[in-house]
Design an enzyme around this catalytic site. Structure first.
Site, PDB file in Angstrom:
ATOM      1  N   GLU A 515      30.382 -24.825 -26.805  1.00 35.65           N
ATOM      2  CA  GLU A 515      29.239 -23.932 -27.072  1.00 35.65           C
ATOM      3  C   GLU A 515      28.318 -23.911 -25.867  1.00 35.65           C
ATOM      4  OE1 GLU A 515      26.684 -24.243 -30.504  1.00 35.65           O
ATOM      5  OE2 GLU A 515      28.391 -24.586 -31.816  1.00 35.65           O
TER       6      GLU A 515
HETATM    7  C1  LIG Z   1       9.971 -27.499 -22.688  1.00 31.49           C
HETATM    8  C2  LIG Z   1      10.896 -27.315 -23.810  1.00 31.49           C
HETATM    9  C3  LIG Z   1      10.148 -26.848 -25.001  1.00 31.49           C
HETATM   10  C4  LIG Z   1      11.673 -28.574 -24.030  1.00 31.49           C
HETATM   11  C5  LIG Z   1      12.651 -28.451 -25.151  1.00 31.49           C
HETATM   12  C6  LIG Z   1      13.166 -29.786 -25.537  1.00 31.49           C
HETATM   13  C7  LIG Z   1      13.883 -29.802 -26.907  1.00 31.49           C
HETATM   14  C8  LIG Z   1      13.024 -29.218 -27.963  1.00 31.49           C
HETATM   15  C9  LIG Z   1      15.233 -29.107 -26.829  1.00 31.49           C
HETATM   16  C10 LIG Z   1      16.110 -29.803 -25.800  1.00 31.49           C
HETATM   17  C11 LIG Z   1      17.552 -29.691 -26.289  1.00 31.49           C
HETATM   18  C12 LIG Z   1      17.454 -28.777 -27.460  1.00 31.49           C
HETATM   19  C13 LIG Z   1      18.604 -28.772 -28.465  1.00 31.49           C
HETATM   20  C14 LIG Z   1      19.883 -28.371 -27.756  1.00 31.49           C
HETATM   21  C15 LIG Z   1      20.969 -27.969 -28.655  1.00 31.49           C
HETATM   22  C16 LIG Z   1      20.795 -27.616 -29.931  1.00 31.49           C
HETATM   23  C17 LIG Z   1      21.988 -27.238 -30.740  1.00 31.49           C
HETATM   24  C18 LIG Z   1      21.804 -25.927 -31.409  1.00 31.49           C
HETATM   25  O1  LIG Z   1      22.844 -25.675 -32.336  1.00 31.49           O
HETATM   26  C19 LIG Z   1      23.960 -24.865 -31.983  1.00 31.49           C
HETATM   27  O2  LIG Z   1      23.480 -23.738 -31.364  1.00 31.49           O
HETATM   28  C20 LIG Z   1      23.568 -22.421 -31.887  1.00 31.49           C
HETATM   29  C21 LIG Z   1      22.357 -21.675 -31.403  1.00 31.49           C
HETATM   30  O3  LIG Z   1      21.184 -22.298 -31.817  1.00 31.49           O
HETATM   31  C22 LIG Z   1      23.760 -22.457 -33.398  1.00 31.49           C
HETATM   32  O4  LIG Z   1      23.806 -21.204 -33.960  1.00 31.49           O
HETATM   33  C23 LIG Z   1      25.035 -23.235 -33.621  1.00 31.49           C
HETATM   34  O5  LIG Z   1      25.454 -23.153 -34.950  1.00 31.49           O
HETATM   35  C24 LIG Z   1      24.804 -24.674 -33.252  1.00 31.49           C
HETATM   36  O6  LIG Z   1      26.047 -25.324 -33.171  1.00 31.49           O
HETATM   37  C25 LIG Z   1      20.510 -25.945 -32.166  1.00 31.49           C
HETATM   38  C26 LIG Z   1      19.329 -26.303 -31.299  1.00 31.49           C
HETATM   39  C27 LIG Z   1      19.490 -27.614 -30.581  1.00 31.49           C
HETATM   40  C28 LIG Z   1      19.446 -28.772 -31.564  1.00 31.49           C
HETATM   41  C29 LIG Z   1      18.330 -27.728 -29.525  1.00 31.49           C
HETATM   42  C30 LIG Z   1      16.984 -27.942 -30.156  1.00 31.49           C
HETATM   43  C31 LIG Z   1      15.855 -28.068 -29.128  1.00 31.49           C
HETATM   44  C32 LIG Z   1      16.131 -29.130 -28.074  1.00 31.49           C
HETATM   45  C33 LIG Z   1      16.125 -30.507 -28.724  1.00 31.49           C
END
Ligand SMILES: CC(C)CCC[C@@H](C)[C@H]1CC[C@H]2[C@@H]3CC=C4C[C@@H](O[C@@H]5O[C@H](CO)[C@@H](O)[C@H](O)[C@H]5O)CC[C@]4(C)[C@H]3CC[C@]12C
Length: 765
Positions: A515
């Site tokens: 992904e």
């Molecule tokens: C300055 C910024 C605000 C700093 C942001 C820091 C954190 C809040 C983010 C850093 C890494 C992020 C996480 C990365 C990956 C993720 C997985 C994601 O799920 C998948 O993605 C698709 C699109 O969203 C979704 O549809 C799929 O089904 C999933 O398999 C969801 C978000 C997150 C957990 C993401 C959250 C924010 C951070 C922790």
């Protein structure tokens, strides 16, 4: 039929002769997260009890795709040179009716989907992804069936009142079908992942991965809930897999199905939390109502609590005014009467010590309601024996061992793709019996800034991987400035993720970005009216630049056949689809303005001339356009029919890439602004050196065949314009090729130091 994929000693995907190949494609399609009948997107209001009461009667048939539309979608994907599909499916779609009650009609539909995909031209490589987000639809995401929550003793109908989960559905006015709520009261952008820190999801993951250790009293039919849930989950996946093999063995014989991934984005739940009375300081995501674990327990038991509330600001997330949540007499747990009915329905016999109407963490002595003092947290460090590394190397490994053994007992040939928690390195499995030579490591990457702000910020970027993995003593050090540095930083992050994964699993294990993607609803959806996709193009180009720098294989998140400008991917307001039916008119508009840029394939096999070829060891003329449709390449990327209508930010999605390298990859870069592509490699020294080409997918969209300039360190080329494949027959050793659209003068990217010797050059004009 697509050629079989092998793994080289260096952990690259390769063909049977050891030529490096690349997997490129999409996740198809996020609609699997929601039922098709009744159609229950996350913006379907929960107006009556049917959402819960009828959850066992839903059908997911037609999600991912309506059967008759499959050819059209697959041709579209092949038009991008894509050869691979990640096929997500949910546990709920297989076993929604109750434990062990499978929806065989849906499984047969999946068999038909795969058969049809395989039938389109050279087919596609497909691997299966048991998908979940924050456990299930009923806890704000997708994945597990409703009965799994009942199994844990939850009453999901009360999650709203107790803030045990945040569901998009509750923010829809049943009368108008529109979203309700303003400011903090609204369903905030990307708020759904905060469910990872709410009672329902956090408890479910703790039970799934650590029930035996942390909830020994939670036994069902004599089994701890951890074993019960893992057993049911693994059986459902393998029942689907076995059915595909039974009904359509040719999908395996024809190299269509290449493997299975472990559960999507596993999560540690509470495991590792050191103090249940505070919001962990290492938590990066704080948005909206943010109770501590203890506050969640109290709310779940119907006790009013005042919790922190966070909002997104320019500098990240900042604390706003606290918010008092009053569950209004409701509990997140089943009452005795409700639980008796549920247990009778699913034939569950629980440990007599497991009292109904009670928080299971209270049951395990983590907290109590003291007669005079009220709620008291007794063991704030209950989950703290394990840290993140312990979770990954023990709890996660125990789960992975279960699915690995089941899978390998059944299929010794296909790949198993291990997916650690998101953005974390995998467990150390070197010399472990559950690491074999057909194992791949999955990584997911999302740029934190792009994801959370839904914009492409050219000035300020964050090293997301570094931040999440606490590589900086101060988060401010994770900041990078300027677009070039941001692009390089993303490139560095992906390469570090690859390095970290290989250091845990060994260099012979390929790393696959299963992904990666961007939200398309950037800048408040401006592009949908202006047709100006420059932000999305820049953000996607940065990802493309990063991926091709390390020749990484990937499947983009996502391609959604039912995307719309109004509701995106029909799930939690996400809009990650690279294609939308609503963009087809925009594509036509763009085409009519730039029609001269992209000639039709039929017009390309015409005037070909070559110019001053410097000494090349080859006696052939240095270049020509191959006049026929014959291409000796068994790749699903090869397609004659193309259709690009409806793709968004097409300039950045459509990229040249090495489909097959006769040698070792060194460097690649597609420069979108000057339309040039450079590839450097070390050519193999084999007897067939000059008869086996390196094949480059060279899209007409960027490289009009009648207006192309190519320089290389050695060899000769043929360009099959119909298949958009450039075959480069080069010498062994360090080699480069530089391909440029338009005039040669624009092709000014510096090439390797050894460019002076053995240089061949051609201009096709
Ligand atoms: C300055 C910024 C605000 C700093 C942001 C820091 C954190 C809040 C983010 C850093 C890494 C992020 C996480 C990365 C990956 C993720 C997985 C994601 O799920 C998948 O993605 C698709 C699109 O969203 C979704 O549809 C799929 O089904 C999933 O398999 C969801 C978000 C997150 C957990 C993401 C959250 C924010 C951070 C922790």
């Amino acid at each position: 039929m697509p050629a079989k994929i092998h793994i080289s000693a260096n952990g690259e995907f390769c063909d049977k002769d050891g030529n490096v190949i690349q997997l490129r494609g999409v996740n198809l399609d996020p609609s699997v997260k929601i039922p098709a009948k009744p159609f229950l997107s996350t913006h379907a209001p929960i107006a009556d009890g049917a959402f819960f009461e009828d959850a066992d009667k839903v059908s997911f048939i037609n999600h991912p795709l309506v059967l008759d539309d499959i050819e059209e979608h697959i041709i579209r994907l092949k038009s991008l040179g894509y050869n691979t599909i990640r096929l997500p499916f949910t546990w709920e779609s297989l076993e929604h009716a109750g434990p062990g009650q499978y929806d065989f009609a849906y499984m047969d539909y999946i068999v038909e989907v795969l058969t049809r995909i395989n039938g389109v031209q050279h087919g596609m490589y497909v691997y299966l992804d048991p998908h979940q987000d924050v456990w299930s639809r009923f806890s704000g995401g997708s994945g597990a069936p409703l009965w799994t929550l009942y199994c844990a003793g939850f009453q999901p109908a009360n999650f709203l009142a107790t803030d045990a989960a945040i569901l998009h559905n509750y923010y829809i006015d049943p009368k108008t079908g529109r979203e309700v709520g303003k400011d903090e009261e609204a369903y905030l952008k990307m708020v759904w992942p905060t469910n990872y820190f709410k009672l329902a999801c956090q408890t479910m993951f703790t039970l799934f991965f650590g029930g035996k250790q942390y909830a020994p009293k939670c036994t069902i039919n004599g089994e701890n809930i951890q074993d019960y849930l893992q057993g049911k989950f693994n059986n459902a996946i393998m029942t689907l897999y076995a059915r595909i093999k039974d009904k359509a063995p040719e999908l395996f014989d024809n190299n269509c199905i290449i493997g299975l991934e472990s559960v999507n984005e596993p999560n540690c739940g509470y495991i590792g939390e050191t103090d249940l009375d505070v919001i962990p300081k290492e938590r990066d995501l704080k948005l909206g109502r943010t109770p501590t674990a203890f506050q969640s327990f109290m709310l779940g038991e119907g006790i009013e609590s005042t919790v922190d509330q966070y909002k997104r600001t320019f500098f990240g997330f900042s604390k706003g005014k606290p918010c008092t949540i009053n569950p209004g007499g409701k509990k997140a747990w089943l009452s005795a009467q409700e639980r008796d009915a549920i247990d009778a329905k699913y034939n569950w016999e629980r440990n007599p010590e497991w009292k109904p109407d009670t928080c299971i963490w209270k049951l395990h002595g983590v907290w109590e309601i003291h007669e005079s003092r009220g709620p008291v947290l007794l063991k704030s460090d209950y989950f703290s024996q394990a840290d993140e590394a312990v979770f990954i190397n023990n709890h996660f490994v125990e789960y992975y061992t279960g699915i690995y053994n089941k899978f390998r007992a059944f299929d010794k040939e296909s790949f198993i793709i291990i997916q650690p928690p998101v953005m974390k390195p995998p467990p150390n499995l070197q010399n472990s019996p559950i690491l074999d030579d057909k194992t791949i490591c999955a990584c997911h990457f999302y740029d934190g800034m792009t994801l959370m702000y839904k914009t492409w910020n050219k000035r300020i970027g964050i090293d997301t991987y570094g931040l999440v993995n606490k590589k900086y003593s101060n988060p401010a050090f994770a900041v990078v400035l300027g677009e070039n540095s941001i692009r390089k930083c993303i490139r560095k992050q992906l390469s570090e993720m690859q390095k970290d994964a290989k250091s845990m699993l060994g260099k012979n294990v390929p790393v696959f970005f299963t992904e990666i993607g961007i939200p398309f609803d950037m800048d408040d959806k401006k592009a949908y009216t202006t047709n100006d996709y420059s932000s999305q193009t820049a953000a996607l180009d940065a990802l493309g630049f990063a991926l091709e720098g390390s020749n990484l294989s990937y499947t983009l998140w996502c391609y959604c056949s039912i995307n719309s400008h109004a509701w995106g991917d029909n799930w939690n307001n996400e809009d990650f689809s690279i294609w939308s039916p609503d963009d087809k008119p925009l594509y036509r508009e763009t085409r009519s303005k730039t029609l001269t840029r992209e000639p039709s394939p039929a017009s390309t096999a015409t005037s070909v001339s070559t110019s001053k070829s410097k000494s090349s060891s080859s006696s052939q003329p240095p270049s020509f356009i191959k006049p026929d449709d014959d291409l000796d390449l068994d790749s699903p990327s090869c397609t004659l029919k193309t259709d690009l209508s409806g793709f968004r930010a097409l300039d950045a999605i459509m990229r040249p890439f090495p489909m097959k390298i006769h040698g070792t990859f060194e460097f690649a870069e597609f420069n979108l602004s000057n339309k040039s592509y450079t590839l450097k490699l070390i050519g193999r020294t084999t007897p067939e050196t000059t008869t086996v080409p390196t094949c480059i997918f060279l899209p007409r969209h960027h490289f009009a065949p009648n207006h192309l300039s190519i320089r290389s360190s050695s060899g000769r080329y043929t360009y099959n314009t119909n298949y958009q494949v450039l075959e480069w027959f080069h010498e062994p050793g360090h080699q480069y090729i530089e391909i440029c659209a338009k005039s040669k003068s624009r092709c000014s990217t510096p090439v390797s130091d050894d460019s002076s010797d053995l240089s061949a050059e051609c201009i096709i004009s």
